[in-house]
Design a protein around this motif. Structure first.
Motif, PDB file in Angstrom:
ATOM      1  N   UNK A 173      33.517  50.694  38.622  1.00 59.93           N
ATOM      2  CA  UNK A 173      32.270  50.137  39.175  1.00 59.93           C
ATOM      3  C   UNK A 173      32.547  49.162  40.315  1.00 59.93           C
ATOM      4  N   UNK A 174      33.560  48.326  40.171  1.00 59.36           N
ATOM      5  CA  UNK A 174      33.909  47.383  41.233  1.00 59.36           C
ATOM      6  C   UNK A 174      34.356  48.137  42.484  1.00 59.36           C
ATOM      7  N   UNK A 175      35.188  49.152  42.295  1.00 59.10           N
ATOM      8  CA  UNK A 175      35.647  49.959  43.439  1.00 59.10           C
ATOM      9  C   UNK A 175      34.468  50.639  44.122  1.00 59.10           C
ATOM     10  N   UNK A 176      33.558  51.202  43.336  1.00 56.10           N
ATOM     11  CA  UNK A 176      32.389  51.865  43.912  1.00 56.10           C
ATOM     12  C   UNK A 176      31.514  50.865  44.669  1.00 56.10           C
ATOM     13  N   UNK A 177      31.373  49.652  44.151  1.00 54.07           N
ATOM     14  CA  UNK A 177      30.585  48.619  44.827  1.00 54.07           C
ATOM     15  C   UNK A 177      31.220  48.225  46.157  1.00 54.07           C
ATOM     16  N   UNK A 183      29.308  58.852  49.709  1.00 53.37           N
ATOM     17  CA  UNK A 183      29.562  60.018  48.860  1.00 53.37           C
ATOM     18  C   UNK A 183      30.753  59.761  47.939  1.00 53.37           C
ATOM     19  N   UNK A 184      31.783  59.114  48.471  1.00 56.03           N
ATOM     20  CA  UNK A 184      32.959  58.802  47.667  1.00 56.03           C
ATOM     21  C   UNK A 184      32.612  57.807  46.557  1.00 56.03           C
ATOM     22  N   UNK A 185      31.826  56.783  46.893  1.00 52.21           N
ATOM     23  CA  UNK A 185      31.425  55.799  45.879  1.00 52.21           C
ATOM     24  C   UNK A 185      30.606  56.476  44.777  1.00 52.21           C
ATOM     25  N   UNK A 186      29.671  57.334  45.192  1.00 58.47           N
ATOM     26  CA  UNK A 186      28.881  58.066  44.202  1.00 58.47           C
ATOM     27  C   UNK A 186      29.737  58.993  43.363  1.00 58.47           C
ATOM     28  N   UNK A 187      30.717  59.631  44.005  1.00 58.67           N
ATOM     29  CA  UNK A 187      31.621  60.503  43.274  1.00 58.67           C
ATOM     30  C   UNK A 187      32.454  59.748  42.253  1.00 58.67           C
ATOM     31  N   UNK A 188      32.890  58.557  42.624  1.00 60.27           N
ATOM     32  CA  UNK A 188      33.642  57.719  41.680  1.00 60.27           C
ATOM     33  C   UNK A 188      32.806  57.429  40.439  1.00 60.27           C
ATOM     34  N   UNK A 200      30.433  51.113  53.230  1.00 64.14           N
ATOM     35  CA  UNK A 200      29.539  52.141  53.774  1.00 64.14           C
ATOM     36  C   UNK A 200      28.307  51.501  54.413  1.00 64.14           C
ATOM     37  N   UNK A 201      27.764  50.503  53.753  1.00 63.47           N
ATOM     38  CA  UNK A 201      26.604  49.812  54.311  1.00 63.47           C
ATOM     39  C   UNK A 201      26.917  49.165  55.644  1.00 63.47           C
ATOM     40  N   UNK A 213      29.126  58.740  60.237  1.00 63.77           N
ATOM     41  CA  UNK A 213      29.804  59.741  59.400  1.00 63.77           C
ATOM     42  C   UNK A 213      30.744  59.060  58.404  1.00 63.77           C
ATOM     43  N   UNK A 214      31.457  58.029  58.859  1.00 64.65           N
ATOM     44  CA  UNK A 214      32.331  57.290  57.945  1.00 64.65           C
ATOM     45  C   UNK A 214      31.505  56.636  56.836  1.00 64.65           C
ATOM     46  N   UNK A 215      30.347  56.100  57.189  1.00 62.54           N
ATOM     47  CA  UNK A 215      29.491  55.473  56.191  1.00 62.54           C
ATOM     48  C   UNK A 215      28.969  56.462  55.164  1.00 62.54           C
TER      49      UNK A 215
END
Length: 156
Positions: free
Chosen positions: A78-82, A32-37, A88-89, A25-27
């Motif tokens: 982009x760096x934050x999302x990565x 979702x947060x990375x995609x939202x960013x 998440x991975x 669930x955390x992943x």
């Protein structure tokens, strides 16, 4: 150590399955947060940060806010999302391994959860409340369950 021999069947480890669901669930939330960013973009993110700062930190000086705003650019988003996607991975990989009762996943989960314990104690000291106690207790239970699994594997 427990006297019972370790059962390698993943179905014999409901504690690992519960932790796997939690980590999974955390992943998913992190993805979702990375995609939202990425979908939100730096302009809307700046607007949101400005609204949050104005609402919750009304005495923040203009210099502090402008420094935050200057750091929100396409590259930093982009760096934050990565970084969030990599986190998440790792959580999803750990969840997969715990669901299948893999030893490496117990080690990964135990070490990563134990690494948060000093931060949990710090948060409890500076922000005491039921929520900080809950986070500390959950992390302690996770570390204990995974450490117990690691110890039981050594008795094979």
């Amino acid at each position: 150590m427990d006297d019972a021999a370790y059962n390698p069947d993943p179905k014999a480890h409901p504690g690992l399955h519960a932790i796997a669901l939690f980590e999974g669930a955390k992943g998913v939330l992190a993805l979702a947060f990375a995609g939202g960013l990425l979908a939100f973009g730096p302009d809307r993110l700046r607007e949101s940060v400005q609204a949050i700062v104005t609402r919750f930190i009304p005495d923040a000086g203009p210099g502090v806010v402008s420094q935050w705003m200057a750091r929100i650019n396409p590259e930093s988003v982009h760096v934050a999302a990565l970084i969030i996607a990599m986190y998440a991975g790792m959580r999803l990989l750990e969840a997969w391994g715990l669901w299948r009762a893999r030893a490496w996943a117990s080690w990964l989960g135990c070490i990563s959860s134990a690494a948060y314990l000093p931060l949990d104690v710090y948060a409890l000291y500076h922000h005491p409340g039921w929520h900080t106690w809950a986070v500390l207790v959950v992390n302690l239970v996770i570390v204990w369950v995974l450490w117990r699994d690691i110890r039981r594997r050594r008795s094979i």
